[in-house]
Design an enzyme around this catalytic site. Sequence first.
Site, PDB file in Angstrom:
ATOM      1  N   LYS A   1       1.922  31.406   6.601  1.00 11.79           N
ATOM      2  CA  LYS A   1       1.699  32.842   6.659  1.00 11.79           C
ATOM      3  C   LYS A   1       1.115  33.162   8.027  1.00 11.79           C
ATOM      4  O   LYS A   1      -0.034  32.835   8.316  1.00 11.79           O
ATOM      5  CB  LYS A   1       0.728  33.281   5.554  1.00 11.79           C
ATOM      6  CG  LYS A   1       0.415  34.771   5.575  1.00 11.79           C
ATOM      7  CD  LYS A   1      -0.604  35.153   4.513  1.00 11.79           C
ATOM      8  CE  LYS A   1      -2.010  35.106   5.029  1.00 11.79           C
ATOM      9  NZ  LYS A   1      -2.983  35.771   4.129  1.00 11.79           N
TER      10      LYS A   1
ATOM     11  N   GLU B   1       0.717  38.496  -5.339  1.00  5.33           N
ATOM     12  CA  GLU B   1      -0.576  37.831  -5.179  1.00  5.33           C
ATOM     13  C   GLU B   1      -1.707  38.826  -5.409  1.00  5.33           C
ATOM     14  O   GLU B   1      -1.639  39.982  -4.988  1.00  5.33           O
ATOM     15  CB  GLU B   1      -0.721  37.185  -3.796  1.00  5.33           C
ATOM     16  CG  GLU B   1      -0.832  38.160  -2.647  1.00  5.33           C
ATOM     17  CD  GLU B   1      -1.354  37.521  -1.355  1.00  5.33           C
ATOM     18  OE1 GLU B   1      -2.579  37.595  -1.123  1.00  5.33           O
ATOM     19  OE2 GLU B   1      -0.532  36.994  -0.594  1.00  5.33           O
TER      20      GLU B   1
END
Length: 201
Positions: A122, A33
Amino acid sequence: MSRPLIAILRGVTTPEATDIAAALIDAGIDRIEVPLNSPTPFDSIRAMVDAFGDRALIGAGTVLTVADVENVKAAGGKLIVSPNADADVIAATKAHGMQSFPGVLTPTEMFAAIKAGADGLKIFPAFKLGLDGFKAVKAVLPKDVPVFAVGGVGAADFKAWLDAGAAGFGMGSSLYAPGFTADEVSKRATAMVAAYDEATS
């Protein structure tokens, strides 16, 4: 063998993006990411997708708006990670056929994110929830929702978090920080993968 480790390349620049991605993928980390508060993040994502889109899951972090989601999609990204759980961002991510991993910390945020359609959660910052807190919430979360620990959790903590039910980890400055060469990232990624393999052996 794909491992549930997400490399967070905060601050990566477009000229170095493909070399850094290559170092990660070769070491065994194929989820990447680019936080959107990095320089020219969409260009970096596009460069990595063009080079490695068939070998890695590439996308963006620090995604805060629906417009961000659309820009990541346009760059070819397939992963959307946020520090928060925004139902509109999650819905837009899923509408575009991308994977959604919003940041959560409380049970209310976790269940709201799941209801909105998140692919996984997350836990951020994971060190604030801690292992005891994680075990408590994991007991009530749906078993099929993967939960990643991000923030203050290092290689030495892998086994304890995995034993508690974590599905994987997001790793930032322990893998990459501005100024790191691709060679340095390679060494760090190789050590990280070895630590994960040891924790799961």
